[in-house]
Design a protein around this motif. Sequence first.
Motif, PDB file in Angstrom:
ATOM      1  N   ALA A   1      29.242  24.067 -10.366  1.00 26.82           N
ATOM      2  CA  ALA A   1      29.476  23.280 -11.575  1.00 26.82           C
ATOM      3  C   ALA A   1      30.258  22.005 -11.266  1.00 26.82           C
ATOM      4  CB  ALA A   1      30.217  24.117 -12.615  1.00 26.82           C
ATOM      5  N   GLU A   2      30.993  22.008 -10.177  1.00 22.82           N
ATOM      6  CA  GLU A   2      31.799  20.851  -9.799  1.00 22.82           C
ATOM      7  C   GLU A   2      31.005  19.805  -9.026  1.00 22.82           C
ATOM      8  OE1 GLU A   2      32.901  24.099  -9.183  1.00 22.82           O
ATOM      9  OE2 GLU A   2      34.033  24.030 -11.062  1.00 22.82           O
ATOM     10  N   ASN A   3      29.949  20.202  -8.293  1.00 22.27           N
ATOM     11  CA  ASN A   3      29.280  19.220  -7.431  1.00 22.27           C
ATOM     12  C   ASN A   3      27.762  19.122  -7.600  1.00 22.27           C
ATOM     13  OD1 ASN A   3      28.240  21.468  -6.137  1.00 22.27           O
ATOM     14  ND2 ASN A   3      29.028  20.920  -4.131  1.00 22.27           N
ATOM     15  N   TYR A   4      27.168  19.803  -8.552  1.00 25.46           N
ATOM     16  CA  TYR A   4      25.706  19.809  -8.670  1.00 25.46           C
ATOM     17  C   TYR A   4      25.131  18.408  -8.871  1.00 25.46           C
ATOM     18  CZ  TYR A   4      25.913  19.213 -13.698  1.00 25.46           C
ATOM     19  OH  TYR A   4      26.139  18.710 -14.941  1.00 25.46           O
ATOM     20  N   LEU A   5      25.846  17.545  -9.577  1.00 20.42           N
ATOM     21  CA  LEU A   5      25.328  16.196  -9.832  1.00 20.42           C
ATOM     22  C   LEU A   5      25.052  15.448  -8.538  1.00 20.42           C
ATOM     23  CD1 LEU A   5      27.296  14.706 -12.860  1.00 20.42           C
ATOM     24  CD2 LEU A   5      24.844  15.028 -12.656  1.00 20.42           C
ATOM     25  N   THR A   6      25.913  15.588  -7.558  1.00 20.25           N
ATOM     26  CA  THR A   6      25.729  14.863  -6.292  1.00 20.25           C
ATOM     27  C   THR A   6      24.504  15.359  -5.531  1.00 20.25           C
ATOM     28  OG1 THR A   6      27.172  16.362  -5.055  1.00 20.25           O
ATOM     29  CG2 THR A   6      28.207  14.448  -6.087  1.00 20.25           C
ATOM     30  N   LEU A   7      23.997  16.543  -5.872  1.00 15.89           N
ATOM     31  CA  LEU A   7      22.851  17.127  -5.185  1.00 15.89           C
ATOM     32  C   LEU A   7      21.541  16.938  -5.949  1.00 15.89           C
ATOM     33  CD1 LEU A   7      24.661  20.399  -4.113  1.00 15.89           C
ATOM     34  CD2 LEU A   7      24.229  18.386  -2.700  1.00 15.89           C
ATOM     35  N   LEU A   8      21.611  16.403  -7.151  1.00 13.66           N
ATOM     36  CA  LEU A   8      20.408  16.161  -7.946  1.00 13.66           C
ATOM     37  C   LEU A   8      19.659  14.926  -7.454  1.00 13.66           C
ATOM     38  CD1 LEU A   8      21.663  16.655 -11.617  1.00 13.66           C
ATOM     39  CD2 LEU A   8      20.086  18.133 -10.362  1.00 13.66           C
ATOM     40  N   PRO A   9      18.341  14.894  -7.643  1.00 11.87           N
ATOM     41  CA  PRO A   9      17.639  13.646  -7.361  1.00 11.87           C
ATOM     42  C   PRO A   9      18.123  12.597  -8.357  1.00 11.87           C
ATOM     43  CG  PRO A   9      16.162  15.246  -8.388  1.00 11.87           C
ATOM     44  CD  PRO A   9      17.464  15.937  -8.145  1.00 11.87           C
ATOM     45  N   HIS A  10      18.054  11.339  -7.950  1.00 10.42           N
ATOM     46  CA  HIS A  10      18.471  10.284  -8.871  1.00 10.42           C
ATOM     47  C   HIS A  10      17.653   9.025  -8.661  1.00 10.42           C
ATOM     48  CE1 HIS A  10      20.908   9.321  -5.318  1.00 10.42           C
ATOM     49  NE2 HIS A  10      20.895   8.082  -5.755  1.00 10.42           N
ATOM     50  N   TYR A  11      17.637   8.223  -9.693  1.00 10.46           N
ATOM     51  CA  TYR A  11      17.000   6.918  -9.669  1.00 10.46           C
ATOM     52  C   TYR A  11      18.110   5.885  -9.676  1.00 10.46           C
ATOM     53  CZ  TYR A  11      14.988   2.629 -11.430  1.00 10.46           C
ATOM     54  OH  TYR A  11      14.632   1.311 -11.585  1.00 10.46           O
ATOM     55  N   GLU A  12      17.958   4.848  -8.865  1.00  9.01           N
ATOM     56  CA  GLU A  12      18.921   3.757  -8.857  1.00  9.01           C
ATOM     57  C   GLU A  12      18.151   2.452  -8.949  1.00  9.01           C
ATOM     58  OE1 GLU A  12      21.868   2.386  -5.492  1.00  9.01           O
ATOM     59  OE2 GLU A  12      22.611   4.198  -6.479  1.00  9.01           O
TER      60      GLU A  12
ATOM     61  N   GLU B   1      29.314 -12.533 -13.057  1.00 14.42           N
ATOM     62  CA  GLU B   1      30.243 -13.301 -13.897  1.00 14.42           C
ATOM     63  C   GLU B   1      31.567 -12.564 -14.086  1.00 14.42           C
ATOM     64  OE1 GLU B   1      29.137 -14.978 -17.712  1.00 14.42           O
ATOM     65  OE2 GLU B   1      27.033 -14.855 -17.083  1.00 14.42           O
ATOM     66  N   PHE B   2      31.521 -11.239 -14.001  1.00 12.83           N
ATOM     67  CA  PHE B   2      32.676 -10.433 -14.355  1.00 12.83           C
ATOM     68  C   PHE B   2      33.275  -9.632 -13.203  1.00 12.83           C
ATOM     69  CE2 PHE B   2      29.708 -10.702 -17.926  1.00 12.83           C
ATOM     70  CZ  PHE B   2      30.491 -11.390 -18.837  1.00 12.83           C
ATOM     71  N   ILE B   3      32.478  -9.369 -12.163  1.00 13.17           N
ATOM     72  CA  ILE B   3      32.929  -8.463 -11.112  1.00 13.17           C
ATOM     73  C   ILE B   3      32.337  -8.905  -9.771  1.00 13.17           C
ATOM     74  CG2 ILE B   3      31.053  -6.834 -11.525  1.00 13.17           C
ATOM     75  CD1 ILE B   3      33.139  -4.596 -11.037  1.00 13.17           C
ATOM     76  N   ASP B   4      33.071  -8.661  -8.687  1.00 15.19           N
ATOM     77  CA  ASP B   4      32.667  -9.146  -7.365  1.00 15.19           C
ATOM     78  C   ASP B   4      31.797  -8.192  -6.568  1.00 15.19           C
ATOM     79  OD1 ASP B   4      34.079 -11.490  -7.768  1.00 15.19           O
ATOM     80  OD2 ASP B   4      35.914 -10.710  -6.872  1.00 15.19           O
ATOM     81  N   VAL B   5      31.567  -7.000  -7.053  1.00 16.12           N
ATOM     82  CA  VAL B   5      30.737  -6.035  -6.326  1.00 16.12           C
ATOM     83  C   VAL B   5      29.399  -5.875  -7.039  1.00 16.12           C
ATOM     84  CG1 VAL B   5      32.695  -4.768  -5.359  1.00 16.12           C
ATOM     85  CG2 VAL B   5      31.732  -4.058  -7.537  1.00 16.12           C
ATOM     86  N   GLU B   6      28.390  -5.403  -6.292  1.00 14.52           N
ATOM     87  CA  GLU B   6      27.070  -5.197  -6.881  1.00 14.52           C
ATOM     88  C   GLU B   6      27.083  -3.980  -7.797  1.00 14.52           C
ATOM     89  OE1 GLU B   6      22.409  -4.557  -5.623  1.00 14.52           O
ATOM     90  OE2 GLU B   6      23.947  -4.450  -4.087  1.00 14.52           O
ATOM     91  N   ILE B   7      26.533  -4.126  -8.974  1.00  6.47           N
ATOM     92  CA  ILE B   7      26.491  -3.064  -9.970  1.00  6.47           C
ATOM     93  C   ILE B   7      25.047  -2.580 -10.109  1.00  6.47           C
ATOM     94  CG2 ILE B   7      26.937  -2.474 -12.392  1.00  6.47           C
ATOM     95  CD1 ILE B   7      29.456  -3.094 -10.812  1.00  6.47           C
ATOM     96  N   VAL B   8      24.863  -1.262 -10.268  1.00  2.00           N
ATOM     97  CA  VAL B   8      23.531  -0.686 -10.408  1.00  2.00           C
ATOM     98  C   VAL B   8      23.483   0.277 -11.596  1.00  2.00           C
ATOM     99  CG1 VAL B   8      22.975  -0.849  -7.951  1.00  2.00           C
ATOM    100  CG2 VAL B   8      24.033   1.224  -8.824  1.00  2.00           C
ATOM    101  N   PHE B   9      22.269   0.505 -12.052  1.00  9.69           N
ATOM    102  CA  PHE B   9      21.994   1.540 -13.047  1.00  9.69           C
ATOM    103  C   PHE B   9      21.603   2.782 -12.253  1.00  9.69           C
ATOM    104  CE2 PHE B   9      18.568   3.825 -15.253  1.00  9.69           C
ATOM    105  CZ  PHE B   9      19.195   4.126 -16.452  1.00  9.69           C
ATOM    106  N   ARG B  10      22.227   3.926 -12.546  1.00  8.41           N
ATOM    107  CA  ARG B  10      21.913   5.163 -11.820  1.00  8.41           C
ATOM    108  C   ARG B  10      21.711   6.283 -12.835  1.00  8.41           C
ATOM    109  NH1 ARG B  10      26.422   5.955  -8.346  1.00  8.41           N
ATOM    110  NH2 ARG B  10      25.522   4.291  -7.120  1.00  8.41           N
ATOM    111  N   GLN B  11      20.658   7.073 -12.597  1.00  9.03           N
ATOM    112  CA  GLN B  11      20.364   8.188 -13.497  1.00  9.03           C
ATOM    113  C   GLN B  11      20.025   9.427 -12.671  1.00  9.03           C
ATOM    114  OE1 GLN B  11      16.871   7.935 -16.219  1.00  9.03           O
ATOM    115  NE2 GLN B  11      18.469   8.100 -17.770  1.00  9.03           N
ATOM    116  N   TYR B  12      20.813  10.482 -12.880  1.00 11.91           N
ATOM    117  CA  TYR B  12      20.578  11.775 -12.227  1.00 11.91           C
ATOM    118  C   TYR B  12      19.692  12.604 -13.150  1.00 11.91           C
ATOM    119  CZ  TYR B  12      24.515  10.443  -9.312  1.00 11.91           C
ATOM    120  OH  TYR B  12      25.351   9.785  -8.442  1.00 11.91           O
TER     121      TYR B  12
END
Length: 88
Positions: free
Chosen positions: A33-44, A60-71
């Motif tokens: 229950a603590e780590n299952y998300l990290t083991l799921l397939p995901h789209y980025e 404009e707001f932040i210096d690092v690259e931002i992505v959309f991620r869905q598990y």
Amino acid sequence: MTLDTRRVNANVARSAAGVLSCAHCRQELEGTAENYLTLLPHYEGPVTDAGPQVCADTAEFIDVEIVFRQYYCPGCYTAFRTEVVPRV
């Protein structure tokens, strides 16, 4: 869901034996229950995949690259978690 299964959250159930599964299609999931998300397939993908309400030019707001991620569930593809986060 069987009588010996309890919901961990809206999308995940845990059997009496501690096995996690999708609450929608019963696909068995790896991890705990603590780590299952990290083991799921995901789209980025690009931040624009999150919808028109999200600013496309995050530079404009932040210096690092931002992505959309869905598990998602590997069985029925139900989205378990969606986030807009810095690329790791």
